[in-house]
Write a protein that holds these residues in place. Structure first.
Motif, PDB file in Angstrom:
ATOM      1  N   PHE A  34       0.842  -1.195   0.000  1.00  0.00           N
ATOM      2  CA  PHE A  34       0.000   0.000   0.000  1.00  0.00           C
ATOM      3  C   PHE A  34       0.881   1.251   0.000  1.00  0.00           C
ATOM      4  N   ASP A  35       1.600   1.416  -1.115  1.00  0.00           N
ATOM      5  CA  ASP A  35       2.491   2.564  -1.220  1.00  0.00           C
ATOM      6  C   ASP A  35       1.697   3.827  -1.543  1.00  0.00           C
ATOM      7  N   HIS A  36       2.307   4.972  -1.264  1.00  0.00           N
ATOM      8  CA  HIS A  36       1.673   6.275  -1.504  1.00  0.00           C
ATOM      9  C   HIS A  36       0.253   6.308  -0.927  1.00  0.00           C
ATOM     10  N   ILE A  37       0.121   5.834   0.309  1.00  0.00           N
ATOM     11  CA  ILE A  37      -1.216   5.635   0.875  1.00  0.00           C
ATOM     12  C   ILE A  37      -1.989   6.942   0.980  1.00  0.00           C
ATOM     13  N   ILE A  38      -1.314   8.048   1.354  1.00  0.00           N
ATOM     14  CA  ILE A  38      -1.930   9.379   1.389  1.00  0.00           C
ATOM     15  C   ILE A  38      -0.875  10.384   0.933  1.00  0.00           C
ATOM     16  N   ASP A  39      -1.294  11.342   0.161  1.00  0.00           N
ATOM     17  CA  ASP A  39      -0.382  12.374  -0.312  1.00  0.00           C
ATOM     18  C   ASP A  39      -0.197  13.428   0.787  1.00  0.00           C
ATOM     19  N   GLY A  62       4.642  15.681  14.033  1.00  0.00           N
ATOM     20  CA  GLY A  62       4.377  15.099  12.724  1.00  0.00           C
ATOM     21  C   GLY A  62       5.412  15.549  11.710  1.00  0.00           C
ATOM     22  N   PHE A  63       5.493  14.799  10.606  1.00  0.00           N
ATOM     23  CA  PHE A  63       6.433  15.084   9.537  1.00  0.00           C
ATOM     24  C   PHE A  63       5.702  15.015   8.200  1.00  0.00           C
ATOM     25  N   THR A  64       6.266  15.675   7.206  1.00  0.00           N
ATOM     26  CA  THR A  64       5.781  15.528   5.836  1.00  0.00           C
ATOM     27  C   THR A  64       6.932  15.102   4.939  1.00  0.00           C
ATOM     28  N   LEU A  65       6.571  14.615   3.754  1.00  0.00           N
ATOM     29  CA  LEU A  65       7.553  14.386   2.701  1.00  0.00           C
ATOM     30  C   LEU A  65       7.819  15.708   1.997  1.00  0.00           C
ATOM     31  N   PRO A  66       9.049  15.988   1.611  1.00  0.00           N
ATOM     32  CA  PRO A  66       9.306  17.231   0.880  1.00  0.00           C
ATOM     33  C   PRO A  66       8.703  17.182  -0.526  1.00  0.00           C
ATOM     34  N   GLN A  67       8.258  18.321  -1.005  1.00  0.00           N
ATOM     35  CA  GLN A  67       7.762  18.412  -2.375  1.00  0.00           C
ATOM     36  C   GLN A  67       8.945  18.279  -3.338  1.00  0.00           C
ATOM     37  N   THR A  68       8.743  17.566  -4.415  1.00  0.00           N
ATOM     38  CA  THR A  68       9.839  17.355  -5.356  1.00  0.00           C
ATOM     39  C   THR A  68      10.293  18.653  -6.002  1.00  0.00           C
ATOM     40  N   PHE A 104      20.877  17.919  -4.296  1.00  0.00           N
ATOM     41  CA  PHE A 104      20.313  16.585  -4.487  1.00  0.00           C
ATOM     42  C   PHE A 104      19.068  16.667  -5.371  1.00  0.00           C
ATOM     43  N   THR A 105      18.934  15.682  -6.224  1.00  0.00           N
ATOM     44  CA  THR A 105      17.753  15.549  -7.076  1.00  0.00           C
ATOM     45  C   THR A 105      16.894  14.414  -6.545  1.00  0.00           C
ATOM     46  N   PRO A 106      15.603  14.651  -6.271  1.00  0.00           N
ATOM     47  CA  PRO A 106      14.767  13.578  -5.715  1.00  0.00           C
ATOM     48  C   PRO A 106      14.659  12.387  -6.647  1.00  0.00           C
ATOM     49  N   ASP A 107      14.758  11.225  -6.054  1.00  0.00           N
ATOM     50  CA  ASP A 107      14.636   9.970  -6.787  1.00  0.00           C
ATOM     51  C   ASP A 107      13.255   9.354  -6.557  1.00  0.00           C
ATOM     52  N   SER A 108      12.851   9.240  -5.280  1.00  0.00           N
ATOM     53  CA  SER A 108      11.515   8.729  -4.968  1.00  0.00           C
ATOM     54  C   SER A 108      11.143   9.102  -3.542  1.00  0.00           C
ATOM     55  N   THR A 109       9.851   9.197  -3.294  1.00  0.00           N
ATOM     56  CA  THR A 109       9.314   9.382  -1.947  1.00  0.00           C
ATOM     57  C   THR A 109       8.133   8.450  -1.788  1.00  0.00           C
ATOM     58  N   ASN A 110       7.837   8.092  -0.554  1.00  0.00           N
ATOM     59  CA  ASN A 110       6.705   7.197  -0.335  1.00  0.00           C
ATOM     60  C   ASN A 110       6.204   7.312   1.092  1.00  0.00           C
ATOM     61  N   TYR A 117       9.481   7.174   3.487  1.00  0.00           N
ATOM     62  CA  TYR A 117      10.713   6.815   2.777  1.00  0.00           C
ATOM     63  C   TYR A 117      11.004   7.884   1.738  1.00  0.00           C
ATOM     64  N   LEU A 118      12.286   8.203   1.570  1.00  0.00           N
ATOM     65  CA  LEU A 118      12.699   9.067   0.473  1.00  0.00           C
ATOM     66  C   LEU A 118      14.109   8.689   0.043  1.00  0.00           C
ATOM     67  N   SER A 119      14.426   8.978  -1.204  1.00  0.00           N
ATOM     68  CA  SER A 119      15.784   8.811  -1.706  1.00  0.00           C
ATOM     69  C   SER A 119      16.062   9.920  -2.703  1.00  0.00           C
TER      70      SER A 119
END
Length: 644
Positions: A34-39, A62-68, A104-110, A117-119
């Motif tokens: 169940f990847d990318h379960i909520i944006d 709480g934390f968020t994923l960074p916007q690409t 750094f250039t974003p590779d993936s987030t999840n 997860y991010l890379s």
């Protein structure tokens, strides 16, 4: 092997670590299906946007994923869910030591259930990061690099006025609010602090573990620092515990006979509920669930919200379900009243009104899923006192039929007590003073309230039998369905105290006699004419809060038209109660297939557009998640037909 240069060996080892981690992620846990379960991608700036955060274990951060397109090479936050502060754009960002300012250039987030997860990659190599919660105060950050050499960590854009101190290998960042972030590193890390930031350097070529802790004040910090140190001493055991906990959550709710897109709805519902989990703090004496962490005014516990939350939690987190109920009963008044809502600061509590009586339903669901008679025994006296309170303080003419009301005599608080703040049925309602102290009622008796009380009466009788207690309460409930049923219209309505006339506004309150099962089969058959009318209740998303052909219907009118999923669930469950299982399944499919973003990355919302399925009020909404989970559980199953 001895002939291989040491640098190459480090690279091979790092690659092996990453490969093993990827293999485990791909095959070893349900959560990774169940990847990318909520944006929740959001890189903060000076404004706080209602976006939603990753949080778990009852944490207040709480934390968020960074916007690409606004990348920072770390997870954004922490964010203080109570005080609504961003402590930093990112408290920890990762770089290669030989080029600390490299882009750094974003590779993936999840966003997986229970994990971020991010890379990203630079000219020097790739860095991958994983974040999960070890406990309520500490998150565990795991960092991997595919290139040997030193890694450099630092914070990005701390809140103005933040001060820094170093305690051995732990950075202490104190916000002007008094809230504290501690960032723990392993003993082999070299750390320097300035007035505005820190820098930490350690060897790469291995998994690097970092603890991120959040404390409300200095007292919390003193108590929590040792626990944070324990996380760094044995990070793998905390990762395994997190995996086990989430595996258990999901295995308890997922069915093997459902479409994958419907499984995703169920998992998103669990994630939403647990992202709204808050441990006890200040005036909140037990842990519990808030309505939505994304909206500041919802960071507290509400009564009928809490009862719903515990119904769902009973299925996969029963101890949390119990504490969620205890939290509201901690503030039960001497006369039995359960107040509307409570906060970390008790001065903000609202005791002007109560909320509809669904607590016994929640306790019964916990008993059903745990067989815990000790909890029933614990709650029974308090539930009984609350049941009696309605007849003591909300029965104006002492006829055994209750009204919604308030302690301060205002129609505002009385409408809040119904839970349907601006419902059309209350447009002309007035207040009447009751003979008890601090007790006013609307001048109309409500069908939903008395249907809830009828259900509660039967459950209290059941509980008394379970724990061997005598049950001698007077039964006011036997004729509730007939009392509120208008034979001319074939539907249920509130009634005016003045002359007993019906308040003929066709609305969702009529679903409750069907859900509680007190309606007769003949009444249900009459009601089906309206429930299946596409101009009234059989809308694009079924069962709105008022009939769609009402002149006062408002597509975005809160309780004056939109879909609230609790009410839609009550109606669908009512269909099942009376043998209309195929119709119930068809309505469930409409909900699952037509609510915008539900099967994708959009958060679950407070309410939805009746004719469009569009997302309306607060995102990350707990009670919508509860009823989606119940719809998922019951879809395709033949319920007991109470007419047989």
């Amino acid at each position: 092997m001895k002939q291989i240069p040491s640098l190459l060996l480090c690279i091979l080892l790092a690659s092996l670590i990453m490969a093993c981690g990827s293999k485990e992620k791909a095959s070893n846990a349900v959560r990774y299906q169940f990847d990318h379960i909520i944006d929740i991608a959001y890189t903060p700036d000076t404004a706080v946007r209602c976006t939603g955060w990753f949080t778990d274990q009852g944490s207040w951060m709480g934390f968020t994923l960074p916007q690409t397109d606004r990348w920072v090479n770390g997870f954004c936050g922490p964010f203080s869910i109570d005080k609504r502060n961003w402590m930093a754009k990112a408290a920890v960002t990762a770089h290669f030591g030989k080029a600390p300012k490299e882009v750094f250039t974003p590779d993936s987030t999840n966003y997986y259930p229970g994990e971020l997860y991010l890379s990203a990659r630079s000219a020097s190599g790739k860095i991958s990061q994983q974040l999960l919660f070890a406990d309520a105060t500490t998150a565990l950050l795991s960092v991997y690099a595919d290139t040997a050499g030193e890694l450099c960590f630092t914070g990005n854009d701390w809140a103005p006025g933040t001060t820094f101190a170093l305690d051995q290998t732990t950075v202490i960042a104190t916000h002007p609010s008094g809230e504290i972030v501690s960032i723990g590193f392993t003993p082999d890390t070299r750390i320097t602090c300035t007035d505005t930031n820190y820098q930490a350097i350690c060897e790469g070529g291995k998994k690097v573990s970092i603890s991120l802790s959040f404390f409300y004040n200095e007292k919390e910090k003193v108590a929590g620092m040792q626990k944070a140190a324990t996380v760094l001493c044995q990070p793998d055991s905390f990762i395994q515990a997190n995996n086990k906990r989430w595996e258990e959550y999901l295995s308890r709710i997922l069915r093997k006979d459902m479409p994958k897109e419907y499984d995703r709805i169920a998992v998103k519902s669990v994630v939403t509920l647990l992202s709204n989990w808050r441990t006890n703090r200040g005036g909140l004496l037990h842990e519990g669930i808030i309505p939505s962490h994304a909206v500041g005014y919802f960071v507290g516990f509400w009564a009928w919200d809490s009862w719903r939350f515990s119904v769902a939690l009973a299925r996969f987190a029963p101890e949390l379900a119990k504490n969620n109920i205890r939290a509201m009963f901690d503030y039960q008044l001497p006369d039995g009243m359960i107040i509307d809502c409570i906060y970390t600061n008790p001065e903000e509590n609202n005791a002007r009104d109560s909320k509809p009586p669904l607590a016994a339903w929640a306790v019964d669901e916990i008993f059903t899923h745990t067989q815990d008679t000790a909890f029933v025994r614990e709650m029974y006296p308090q539930l009984l006192a609350y049941h009696r309170w309605w007849y003591l303080k909300r029965d104006h003419n002492r006829n055994g039929i209750c009204e919604f009301g308030s302690t301060d005599g205002t129609t505002e608080a009385a409408a809040w007590e119904s839970g349907m703040d601006n419902a059309i049925r209350f447009d002309n309602a007035q207040m009447v003073k009751n003979d008890a102290e601090n007790a006013w009622s609307f001048d109309q008796e409500s069908v939903d309230l008395n249907a809830y009380l009828a259900q509660e009466y039967q459950l209290l009788k059941k509980f008394a039998s379970l724990i061997g207690q005598p049950f001698e309460e007077k039964d006011y409930t036997a004729d509730v369905a007939n009392y509120f049923f208008d034979t001319e219209t074939g539907f249920f309505f509130d009634r005016r105290l003045s002359d007993g006339s019906f308040v003929k506004e066709e609305g969702c309150e009529a679903y409750i006699p069907l859900w509680t099962g007190i309606a007769t089969p003949e009444q249900m058959e009459r009601a089906m004419k309206l429930l299946t009318d596409t101009t009234k209740f059989a809308t694009y998303i079924p069962f709105p809060t008022v009939a769609a052909d009402n002149p006062k219907f408002m597509p975005k009118g809160y309780w004056r038209g939109p879909i609230w999923l609790d009410q839609t669930y009550f109606a669908i469950k009512g269909l099942r109660n009376y043998g209309y299982n195929d119709r119930a399944d068809a309505c469930t499919k409409q909900v699952f297939d037509r609510l915008q973003g539900l099967k994708n990355g959009a958060p679950i919302h407070e309410n939805y557009g009746t004719h469009t399925g569009e997302c309306l009020k607060a995102p990350h909404f707990s009670w919508s998640s509860v009823h989606l989970l119940l719809l998922y559980e019951e879809y395709g199953k033949q319920a007991n037909d109470i007419t047989k």
